[in-house]
Design a protein around this motif. Structure first.
Motif, PDB file in Angstrom:
ATOM      1  N   ASP A 182       1.824  -5.603  -1.177  1.00  0.00           N
ATOM      2  CA  ASP A 182       2.598  -4.472  -1.695  1.00  0.00           C
ATOM      3  C   ASP A 182       1.857  -3.793  -2.846  1.00  0.00           C
ATOM      4  OD1 ASP A 182       4.561  -5.101   0.122  1.00  0.00           O
ATOM      5  OD2 ASP A 182       5.853  -6.119  -1.325  1.00  0.00           O
ATOM      6  N   GLU A 183       1.182  -4.584  -3.669  1.00  0.00           N
ATOM      7  CA  GLU A 183       0.420  -4.011  -4.782  1.00  0.00           C
ATOM      8  C   GLU A 183      -0.809  -3.260  -4.275  1.00  0.00           C
ATOM      9  OE1 GLU A 183       1.338  -7.249  -8.303  1.00  0.00           O
ATOM     10  OE2 GLU A 183      -0.051  -7.813  -6.698  1.00  0.00           O
ATOM     11  N   ILE A 184      -1.455  -3.796  -3.252  1.00  0.00           N
ATOM     12  CA  ILE A 184      -2.616  -3.119  -2.679  1.00  0.00           C
ATOM     13  C   ILE A 184      -2.213  -1.759  -2.123  1.00  0.00           C
ATOM     14  CG2 ILE A 184      -4.306  -3.199  -0.812  1.00  0.00           C
ATOM     15  CD1 ILE A 184      -4.407  -6.247  -1.213  1.00  0.00           C
ATOM     16  N   ALA A 185      -1.098  -1.719  -1.401  1.00  0.00           N
ATOM     17  CA  ALA A 185      -0.612  -0.454  -0.833  1.00  0.00           C
ATOM     18  C   ALA A 185      -0.283   0.543  -1.943  1.00  0.00           C
ATOM     19  CB  ALA A 185       0.601  -0.716   0.048  1.00  0.00           C
ATOM     20  N   ARG A 186       0.384   0.073  -2.985  1.00  0.00           N
ATOM     21  CA  ARG A 186       0.717   0.938  -4.113  1.00  0.00           C
ATOM     22  C   ARG A 186      -0.545   1.484  -4.776  1.00  0.00           C
ATOM     23  NH1 ARG A 186       2.589  -2.320  -9.130  1.00  0.00           N
ATOM     24  NH2 ARG A 186       0.388  -2.878  -8.865  1.00  0.00           N
ATOM     25  N   ASP A 187      -1.504   0.597  -5.068  1.00  0.00           N
ATOM     26  CA  ASP A 187      -2.707   1.005  -5.784  1.00  0.00           C
ATOM     27  C   ASP A 187      -3.566   1.951  -4.959  1.00  0.00           C
ATOM     28  OD1 ASP A 187      -1.698  -0.732  -7.629  1.00  0.00           O
ATOM     29  OD2 ASP A 187      -3.304  -2.204  -7.486  1.00  0.00           O
ATOM     30  N   THR A 188      -3.615   1.728  -3.652  1.00  0.00           N
ATOM     31  CA  THR A 188      -4.369   2.625  -2.774  1.00  0.00           C
ATOM     32  C   THR A 188      -3.781   4.023  -2.809  1.00  0.00           C
ATOM     33  OG1 THR A 188      -4.967   0.781  -1.324  1.00  0.00           O
ATOM     34  CG2 THR A 188      -5.147   2.998  -0.406  1.00  0.00           C
ATOM     35  N   ASP A 189      -2.467   4.092  -2.781  1.00  0.00           N
ATOM     36  CA  ASP A 189      -1.783   5.386  -2.837  1.00  0.00           C
ATOM     37  C   ASP A 189      -2.023   6.068  -4.185  1.00  0.00           C
ATOM     38  OD1 ASP A 189       0.265   7.370  -1.868  1.00  0.00           O
ATOM     39  OD2 ASP A 189       1.356   6.594  -3.601  1.00  0.00           O
ATOM     40  N   VAL A 190      -1.939   5.283  -5.270  1.00  0.00           N
ATOM     41  CA  VAL A 190      -2.169   5.847  -6.605  1.00  0.00           C
ATOM     42  C   VAL A 190      -3.591   6.382  -6.719  1.00  0.00           C
ATOM     43  CG1 VAL A 190      -2.443   5.235  -9.039  1.00  0.00           C
ATOM     44  CG2 VAL A 190      -0.402   4.507  -7.792  1.00  0.00           C
ATOM     45  N   LYS A 191      -4.562   5.604  -6.258  1.00  0.00           N
ATOM     46  CA  LYS A 191      -5.966   6.018  -6.398  1.00  0.00           C
ATOM     47  C   LYS A 191      -6.239   7.306  -5.632  1.00  0.00           C
ATOM     48  CE  LYS A 191      -9.263   2.975  -6.778  1.00  0.00           C
ATOM     49  NZ  LYS A 191     -10.295   1.914  -6.534  1.00  0.00           N
ATOM     50  N   SER A 192      -5.752   7.393  -4.397  1.00  0.00           N
ATOM     51  CA  SER A 192      -6.006   8.607  -3.615  1.00  0.00           C
ATOM     52  C   SER A 192      -5.318   9.815  -4.231  1.00  0.00           C
ATOM     53  CB  SER A 192      -5.540   8.410  -2.167  1.00  0.00           C
ATOM     54  OG  SER A 192      -4.145   8.180  -2.102  1.00  0.00           O
ATOM     55  N   GLY A 193      -4.116   9.615  -4.774  1.00  0.00           N
ATOM     56  CA  GLY A 193      -3.396  10.726  -5.397  1.00  0.00           C
ATOM     57  C   GLY A 193      -4.084  11.233  -6.652  1.00  0.00           C
ATOM     58  N   LEU A 194      -4.608  10.335  -7.463  1.00  0.00           N
ATOM     59  CA  LEU A 194      -5.299  10.747  -8.692  1.00  0.00           C
ATOM     60  C   LEU A 194      -6.623  11.442  -8.368  1.00  0.00           C
ATOM     61  CD1 LEU A 194      -4.628   7.587 -10.889  1.00  0.00           C
ATOM     62  CD2 LEU A 194      -3.708   9.889 -11.278  1.00  0.00           C
ATOM     63  N   LYS A 195      -7.354  10.900  -7.418  1.00  0.00           N
ATOM     64  CA  LYS A 195      -8.626  11.517  -7.052  1.00  0.00           C
ATOM     65  C   LYS A 195      -8.421  12.912  -6.483  1.00  0.00           C
ATOM     66  CE  LYS A 195     -11.500   7.422  -6.336  1.00  0.00           C
ATOM     67  NZ  LYS A 195     -12.327   6.640  -5.382  1.00  0.00           N
ATOM     68  N   ALA A 196      -7.292  13.107  -5.823  1.00  0.00           N
ATOM     69  CA  ALA A 196      -7.008  14.415  -5.230  1.00  0.00           C
ATOM     70  C   ALA A 196      -6.843  15.501  -6.280  1.00  0.00           C
ATOM     71  CB  ALA A 196      -5.760  14.327  -4.352  1.00  0.00           C
ATOM     72  N   ILE A 197      -6.494  15.119  -7.512  1.00  0.00           N
ATOM     73  CA  ILE A 197      -6.345  16.116  -8.586  1.00  0.00           C
ATOM     74  C   ILE A 197      -7.510  16.048  -9.576  1.00  0.00           C
ATOM     75  CG2 ILE A 197      -3.828  16.221  -8.368  1.00  0.00           C
ATOM     76  CD1 ILE A 197      -3.643  14.455 -10.879  1.00  0.00           C
ATOM     77  N   GLY A 198      -8.599  15.402  -9.156  1.00  0.00           N
ATOM     78  CA  GLY A 198      -9.804  15.405  -9.961  1.00  0.00           C
ATOM     79  C   GLY A 198      -9.866  14.378 -11.060  1.00  0.00           C
ATOM     80  N   ILE A 199      -9.024  13.345 -11.005  1.00  0.00           N
ATOM     81  CA  ILE A 199      -9.009  12.301 -12.027  1.00  0.00           C
ATOM     82  C   ILE A 199      -9.835  11.109 -11.548  1.00  0.00           C
ATOM     83  CG2 ILE A 199      -7.554  10.725 -13.368  1.00  0.00           C
ATOM     84  CD1 ILE A 199      -7.215  13.701 -14.066  1.00  0.00           C
ATOM     85  N   GLU A 200     -10.674  10.577 -12.430  1.00  0.00           N
ATOM     86  CA  GLU A 200     -11.402   9.366 -12.084  1.00  0.00           C
ATOM     87  C   GLU A 200     -10.434   8.192 -12.058  1.00  0.00           C
ATOM     88  OE1 GLU A 200     -15.058   6.459 -13.585  1.00  0.00           O
ATOM     89  OE2 GLU A 200     -14.251   7.964 -14.943  1.00  0.00           O
ATOM     90  N   ALA A 201     -10.271   7.602 -10.918  1.00  0.00           N
ATOM     91  CA  ALA A 201      -9.386   6.436 -10.749  1.00  0.00           C
ATOM     92  C   ALA A 201     -10.259   5.261 -10.343  1.00  0.00           C
ATOM     93  CB  ALA A 201      -8.320   6.713  -9.700  1.00  0.00           C
ATOM     94  N   LYS A 202     -10.326   4.256 -11.204  1.00  0.00           N
ATOM     95  CA  LYS A 202     -11.265   3.162 -10.977  1.00  0.00           C
ATOM     96  C   LYS A 202     -10.583   1.825 -11.164  1.00  0.00           C
ATOM     97  CE  LYS A 202     -15.956   1.705 -12.175  1.00  0.00           C
ATOM     98  NZ  LYS A 202     -17.141   1.978 -13.027  1.00  0.00           N
ATOM     99  N   SER A 203     -10.769   0.940 -10.192  1.00  0.00           N
ATOM    100  CA  SER A 203     -10.220  -0.411 -10.292  1.00  0.00           C
ATOM    101  C   SER A 203     -11.349  -1.390 -10.576  1.00  0.00           C
ATOM    102  CB  SER A 203      -9.489  -0.797  -9.014  1.00  0.00           C
ATOM    103  OG  SER A 203     -10.353  -0.766  -7.897  1.00  0.00           O
ATOM    104  N   PHE A 204     -11.010  -2.484 -11.257  1.00  0.00           N
ATOM    105  CA  PHE A 204     -11.960  -3.501 -11.677  1.00  0.00           C
ATOM    106  C   PHE A 204     -11.493  -4.863 -11.170  1.00  0.00           C
ATOM    107  CE2 PHE A 204     -12.317   0.033 -14.534  1.00  0.00           C
ATOM    108  CZ  PHE A 204     -13.663   0.096 -14.875  1.00  0.00           C
ATOM    109  N   PRO A 205     -12.383  -5.860 -11.173  1.00  0.00           N
ATOM    110  CA  PRO A 205     -11.968  -7.194 -10.716  1.00  0.00           C
ATOM    111  C   PRO A 205     -10.745  -7.712 -11.464  1.00  0.00           C
ATOM    112  CG  PRO A 205     -14.354  -7.095 -10.935  1.00  0.00           C
ATOM    113  CD  PRO A 205     -13.810  -5.812 -11.507  1.00  0.00           C
ATOM    114  N   GLY A 206      -9.814  -8.279 -10.716  1.00  0.00           N
ATOM    115  CA  GLY A 206      -8.578  -8.788 -11.309  1.00  0.00           C
ATOM    116  C   GLY A 206      -8.750 -10.199 -11.833  1.00  0.00           C
TER     117      GLY A 206
END
Length: 473
Positions: free
Chosen positions: A104-128
């Protein structure tokens, strides 16, 4: 580039300054750093005890961050919506976070990352908060490991990234955006009167976790291999609560313990294996997420488990009134401390799923409501291991006798005395605390007669073995 444009650091279960890759990267950028914790639908779906513990951890972390010039912004709502609002309010150009691994977290984070990148924001994830990313460990023939021992052998000599030190200072924005009140949010919980009983057993924050680790390594580690199975002894690290909230990093524990292992300190290898068992659980959750909700092994879906959560036997199990001392003591330990000794977890899970022939998911859900150190991957794998339906599980035909287990690991009766008051002329304070922690609606008193076993070890074993006969697992 405008270096005054801030970085948002989206906090989740990573409430520490050191070994926090997203926070380290944000601080190193030279930009203002705005840490934010979002009470989204996943956070709001937590059970009573882990929800309460996480809230206390967030409030504590806010106080720590303020000491180095920052603060934790708090908002409630859908993560994507909140982050987009904060980008608009602050002019942030980057959003960083540490990875989470629940589906559920992976699905949420994937959606967040694509949405932020779509508006020109650098969205970056790091090792947990893992030593090994789940996709970085594979069998020689390819594919994910399904048995622990080969997994351990494959990772024990791998390099683990060195944890980054804590930033000494955070640069804040010129004007902080508005935040909901963390303290008010943290005060809302479903623990009822149990909160006052459990609270003294909690250990909040990064410094407390480090103190526990150092004390364990100095005082308990040499005897760990044998003493960890004795439930009356404080022989374990006690770090599960801190790991669950990310108040200490798995990589930090790995490096400390592995150095001691290389130095030949007794108990260090066993302790490392326990840390890697957690890694194995996350490895499985990532590659085979059905382990969280379905029987992992084939052949178990039509097993005649009881599915009734209101069955009197299930109620007795939940209340620690089965008449089986090891089971009841362990359940009561959980209500008083928020945690349960690992040997106790194995026994209560085996008793519910085998002696009481009850679906392991009923126990899994109860733990998810009652444990302050609840962890979705470890909890699911532990329950399926005990039931026999999971990977690398205890054989289905192995039915632990809880009475014999108590005699073996608590021969002097200290664990029983610590948690069971009925029938004791001078019950211990911990045993009496159970009656102050449980709901009044249970109508259970210390003066009650201790119950006779609802299902005896022998009866339960015979019934379980009869159900297993002529089945192909």
């Amino acid at each position: 580039m405008d270096d005054n444009k801030p970085v948002l650091v989206w906090l989740r279960r990573d409430l520490r300054l050191s070994d926090n890759p997203a926070l380290t990267a944000a601080a190193a950028s030279g930009r203002p750093v705005i840490p934010v914790f979002i009470a989204d639908e996943i956070v709001q779906g937590l059970g009573a005890a882990p929800d309460w513990r996480l809230k206390l951890g967030v409030a504590h972390f806010d106080r720590v961050v303020r000491q180095i010039g920052g603060r934790v912004l708090f908002r409630g709502g859908a993560a994507a919506q909140v982050l987009h609002q904060l980008v608009a309010e602050t002019g942030a150009v980057c959003v960083y976070w540490n990875r989470a691994y629940h589906p559920d977290e992976i699905a949420r984070d994937t959606d967040v990352k694509s949405g932020l990148k779509a508006i020109g924001i650098e969205a970056k994830s790091f090792p947990g908060n893992l030593c090994f990313e789940p996709w970085s460990v594979a069998k020689g023939s390819g594919g994910a490991y399904r048995v622990f021992t080969p997994f351990w052998k494959s990772v024990r000599n791998l390099n683990v990234a060195a944890p980054a030190p804590a930033p000494k200072k955070l640069r804040g924005p010129g004007i902080w955006p508005e935040s909901d009140d963390i303290q008010t949010w943290a005060a809302r919980h479903g623990m009822g009167r149990g909160a006052a009983v459990v609270r003294p057993y909690l250990s909040l924050g990064e410094q407390a976790a480090w103190d526990r680790l150092e004390m364990f390594c100095e005082d308990r580690l040499p005897d760990y291999a044998a003493a960890r199975d004795i439930p009356s002894r404080p022989a374990t690290s006690g770090l599960s609560e801190a790991l669950a909230c990310g108040e200490i990093g798995a990589r930090q524990i790995w490096h400390r313990a592995r150095t001691l292992w290389q130095d030949g300190v007794a108990g260090a290898e066993t302790f490392l294996k326990e840390l890697v068992w957690r890694e194995f659980a996350y490895h499985l959750m990532f590659h085979e997420p059905h382990i969280l909700t379905r029987n992992w092994r084939q052949g178990w879906d039509d097993f005649p488990w009881n599915q009734d959560e209101e069955h009197p036997h299930v109620t007795a199990w939940k209340q620690g009134r089965t008449g089986i001392a090891f089971v009841d003591a362990a359940m009561r330990e959980m209500y008083v401390t928020g945690r349960m000794h690992n040997r106790g977890r194995m026994i209560v899970a085996s008793y519910l799923s085998k002696h009481l022939m009850t679906d392991w998911r009923i126990g899994q859900h109860w733990f998810a409501d009652c444990l302050t150190d609840w962890d979705p991957a470890s909890n699911a794998m532990g329950w399926q291991w005990a039931a026999g339906s999971g990977p690398d599980a205890a054989p289905y035909f192995r039915v632990f006798n809880p009475d014999l287990q108590l005699k073996k690991f608590d021969p002097e009766g200290r664990y029983r005395q610590a948690w069971i008051a009925e029938g004791d002329a001078m019950p211990s304070d911990t045993a009496l605390s159970y009656f102050r922690a449980i709901p009044r609606s249970w109508h259970i008193r210390a003066e009650d007669t201790y119950p006779v076993p609802i299902v005896s070890p022998q009866e339960g074993r015979e019934r379980a073995l009869a159900a297993y006969q002529n089945r192909s697992f």
